[in-house]
Design a protein around this motif. Structure first.
Motif, PDB file in Angstrom:
ATOM      1  N   ASP A  95       0.767   4.387  11.220  1.00  0.00           N
ATOM      2  CA  ASP A  95       0.908   2.986  10.800  1.00  0.00           C
ATOM      3  C   ASP A  95      -0.191   2.083  11.376  1.00  0.00           C
ATOM      4  OD1 ASP A  95       3.052   2.181   8.926  1.00  0.00           O
ATOM      5  OD2 ASP A  95       4.334   3.316  10.272  1.00  0.00           O
ATOM      6  N   PRO A  96      -0.530   2.209  12.658  1.00  0.00           N
ATOM      7  CA  PRO A  96      -1.647   1.399  13.166  1.00  0.00           C
ATOM      8  C   PRO A  96      -2.980   1.743  12.491  1.00  0.00           C
ATOM      9  CG  PRO A  96      -0.274   2.142  14.979  1.00  0.00           C
ATOM     10  CD  PRO A  96       0.189   2.882  13.758  1.00  0.00           C
ATOM     11  N   THR A  97      -3.193   3.028  12.198  1.00  0.00           N
ATOM     12  CA  THR A  97      -4.416   3.420  11.490  1.00  0.00           C
ATOM     13  C   THR A  97      -4.478   2.754  10.119  1.00  0.00           C
ATOM     14  OG1 THR A  97      -4.514   5.559  12.615  1.00  0.00           O
ATOM     15  CG2 THR A  97      -5.696   5.376  10.521  1.00  0.00           C
ATOM     16  N   ALA A  98      -3.344   2.749   9.412  1.00  0.00           N
ATOM     17  CA  ALA A  98      -3.292   2.113   8.092  1.00  0.00           C
ATOM     18  C   ALA A  98      -3.573   0.619   8.199  1.00  0.00           C
ATOM     19  CB  ALA A  98      -1.929   2.353   7.451  1.00  0.00           C
ATOM     20  N   ALA A  99      -3.042  -0.029   9.237  1.00  0.00           N
ATOM     21  CA  ALA A  99      -3.274  -1.463   9.422  1.00  0.00           C
ATOM     22  C   ALA A  99      -4.762  -1.743   9.662  1.00  0.00           C
ATOM     23  CB  ALA A  99      -2.440  -1.989  10.586  1.00  0.00           C
ATOM     24  N   THR A 125       9.381  -2.762   1.677  1.00  0.00           N
ATOM     25  CA  THR A 125       8.437  -3.247   0.676  1.00  0.00           C
ATOM     26  C   THR A 125       7.218  -3.882   1.339  1.00  0.00           C
ATOM     27  OG1 THR A 125      10.184  -3.612  -0.950  1.00  0.00           O
ATOM     28  CG2 THR A 125       8.129  -4.809  -1.288  1.00  0.00           C
ATOM     29  N   PHE A 126       7.454  -4.646   2.405  1.00  0.00           N
ATOM     30  CA  PHE A 126       6.337  -5.269   3.108  1.00  0.00           C
ATOM     31  C   PHE A 126       5.409  -4.217   3.720  1.00  0.00           C
ATOM     32  CE2 PHE A 126       4.512  -6.411   7.202  1.00  0.00           C
ATOM     33  CZ  PHE A 126       3.593  -7.356   6.777  1.00  0.00           C
ATOM     34  N   HIS A 127       5.986  -3.293   4.467  1.00  0.00           N
ATOM     35  CA  HIS A 127       5.156  -2.287   5.126  1.00  0.00           C
ATOM     36  C   HIS A 127       4.423  -1.414   4.110  1.00  0.00           C
ATOM     37  CE1 HIS A 127       5.795  -2.619   9.491  1.00  0.00           C
ATOM     38  NE2 HIS A 127       6.920  -3.207   9.139  1.00  0.00           N
ATOM     39  N   GLN A 128       5.064  -1.151   3.001  1.00  0.00           N
ATOM     40  CA  GLN A 128       4.412  -0.357   1.954  1.00  0.00           C
ATOM     41  C   GLN A 128       3.211  -1.127   1.389  1.00  0.00           C
ATOM     42  OE1 GLN A 128       6.592   0.469  -1.827  1.00  0.00           O
ATOM     43  NE2 GLN A 128       6.389   2.597  -1.186  1.00  0.00           N
ATOM     44  N   ALA A 129       3.372  -2.418   1.180  1.00  0.00           N
ATOM     45  CA  ALA A 129       2.254  -3.233   0.681  1.00  0.00           C
ATOM     46  C   ALA A 129       1.094  -3.221   1.664  1.00  0.00           C
ATOM     47  CB  ALA A 129       2.718  -4.669   0.439  1.00  0.00           C
ATOM     48  N   SER A 152      -4.695   0.078   2.658  1.00  0.00           N
ATOM     49  CA  SER A 152      -5.679   0.949   3.317  1.00  0.00           C
ATOM     50  C   SER A 152      -6.542   1.674   2.285  1.00  0.00           C
ATOM     51  CB  SER A 152      -4.974   1.983   4.199  1.00  0.00           C
ATOM     52  OG  SER A 152      -4.305   2.971   3.407  1.00  0.00           O
ATOM     53  N   HIS A 153      -6.018   1.824   1.065  1.00  0.00           N
ATOM     54  CA  HIS A 153      -6.715   2.518  -0.021  1.00  0.00           C
ATOM     55  C   HIS A 153      -7.139   3.942   0.376  1.00  0.00           C
ATOM     56  CE1 HIS A 153      -6.757  -0.943  -2.715  1.00  0.00           C
ATOM     57  NE2 HIS A 153      -6.944  -1.660  -1.627  1.00  0.00           N
ATOM     58  N   ARG A 163      -8.872  -4.343   2.344  1.00  0.00           N
ATOM     59  CA  ARG A 163      -7.938  -5.093   1.499  1.00  0.00           C
ATOM     60  C   ARG A 163      -8.679  -5.921   0.461  1.00  0.00           C
ATOM     61  NH1 ARG A 163     -10.578  -8.739   2.563  1.00  0.00           N
ATOM     62  NH2 ARG A 163     -10.474 -10.351   4.142  1.00  0.00           N
ATOM     63  N   THR A 164      -8.043  -6.032  -0.683  1.00  0.00           N
ATOM     64  CA  THR A 164      -8.568  -6.853  -1.767  1.00  0.00           C
ATOM     65  C   THR A 164      -7.772  -8.156  -1.826  1.00  0.00           C
ATOM     66  OG1 THR A 164      -7.035  -5.946  -3.404  1.00  0.00           O
ATOM     67  CG2 THR A 164      -9.133  -4.769  -3.077  1.00  0.00           C
ATOM     68  N   ASP A 165      -8.231  -9.076  -2.655  1.00  0.00           N
ATOM     69  CA  ASP A 165      -7.467 -10.312  -2.841  1.00  0.00           C
ATOM     70  C   ASP A 165      -6.087 -10.017  -3.402  1.00  0.00           C
ATOM     71  OD1 ASP A 165      -9.618 -11.754  -1.925  1.00  0.00           O
ATOM     72  OD2 ASP A 165     -10.335 -12.335  -3.923  1.00  0.00           O
ATOM     73  N   GLU A 166      -6.010  -9.021  -4.280  1.00  0.00           N
ATOM     74  CA  GLU A 166      -4.710  -8.631  -4.847  1.00  0.00           C
ATOM     75  C   GLU A 166      -3.786  -8.066  -3.765  1.00  0.00           C
ATOM     76  OE1 GLU A 166      -2.840  -5.732  -8.356  1.00  0.00           O
ATOM     77  OE2 GLU A 166      -5.019  -5.899  -8.080  1.00  0.00           O
TER      78      GLU A 166
END
Length: 227
Positions: A91-95, A134-138, A143-144, A102-105
């Motif tokens: 999770d920290p790696t993804a953050a 839902t938040f954490h998934q977003a 991270s793409h 991250r994109t604007d979307e």
């Protein structure tokens, strides 16, 4: 809810439905599956259901003791701790990656998700858990990294039973306002591209999660049984 026409077979449908019932606690830990009744309720024969059972057994969610005796796997502190340890890494790696990619979307999706959050407490229950997921998934999808996203999807699925256990414990009544504040801070850090700080905050966030609470409770229960 996912539409059945997205599944390629009845076995896939049975697998998805059973998995959902286990992870959401509809089928609690230790529950015995009445296979023929379940197959009838899903409008299918026993064969695709048994294939789904084999898949879920390989994932550790079901325990097959005999051909007819199938139970939802028990929850234990070892599995909870292993899930927790992997989350502390991924999770920290993804953050961090989200802050870079991250994109604007992505930001708009995270802002919408954080606006729907509720305190993850017994009072708000399933609604709060769903909004939290839902938040954490977003965030981690920003991270793409497809491999990381798939790993975290599975990890979060398997951790859901332990989050629900955490809500049943005394800390499940606490306001948990710290969690809400940290979610907003995470979005700010990701939007500002501050990856190292986002990763650090995510690690702290997980350390104080409901899963961590569940680990301690399970260890206490297991110790009491063997003591």
């Amino acid at each position: 809810m996912t539409s059945p026409n997205l599944f390629v077979s009845k076995s896939d449908l049975a697998y998805a439905e059973l998995r959902s019932r286990i992870l959401t606690g509809i089928l609690p830990a230790g529950a015995r599956l009445a296979q023929y009744d379940l197959a009838e309720s899903l409008s299918m024969s026993i064969t695709p259901l048994r294939e789904a059972i084999r898949r879920l057994s390989s994932e550790g969610l079901l325990t097959v003791e005999t051909h007819r005796d199938v139970r939802v796997s028990a929850m234990n502190s070892d599995e909870a701790r292993q899930l927790f340890e992997v989350r502390l890494s991924l999770d920290p790696t993804a953050a961090e990656l989200a802050a870079l990619r991250r994109t604007d979307e992505d930001i708009a999706t995270m802002r919408a998700a954080v606006g729907r959050l509720l305190p993850v407490t017994r009072q708000w229950g399933e609604e709060a858990l769903t909004a939290h997921r839902t938040f954490h998934q977003a965030l981690y999808r920003a991270s793409h990294n497809d491999v990381l996203i798939k790993l975290l999807d599975d990890l979060w699925d398997k951790s859901d039973r332990y989050r629900r256990l955490g809500l049943e414990l005394p800390p499940g009544d606490e306001p948990r306002t710290r969690d809400l504040q940290e979610h907003h801070q995470l979005v700010d850090l990701v939007e500002e591209g501050r990856g190292v700080e986002a990763g650090r905050l995510m690690r702290e966030h997980i350390t104080h999660s409901l899963t961590a609470t569940a680990i301690s409770a399970l260890e206490d229960r297991e110790g009491a049984r063997t003591g």
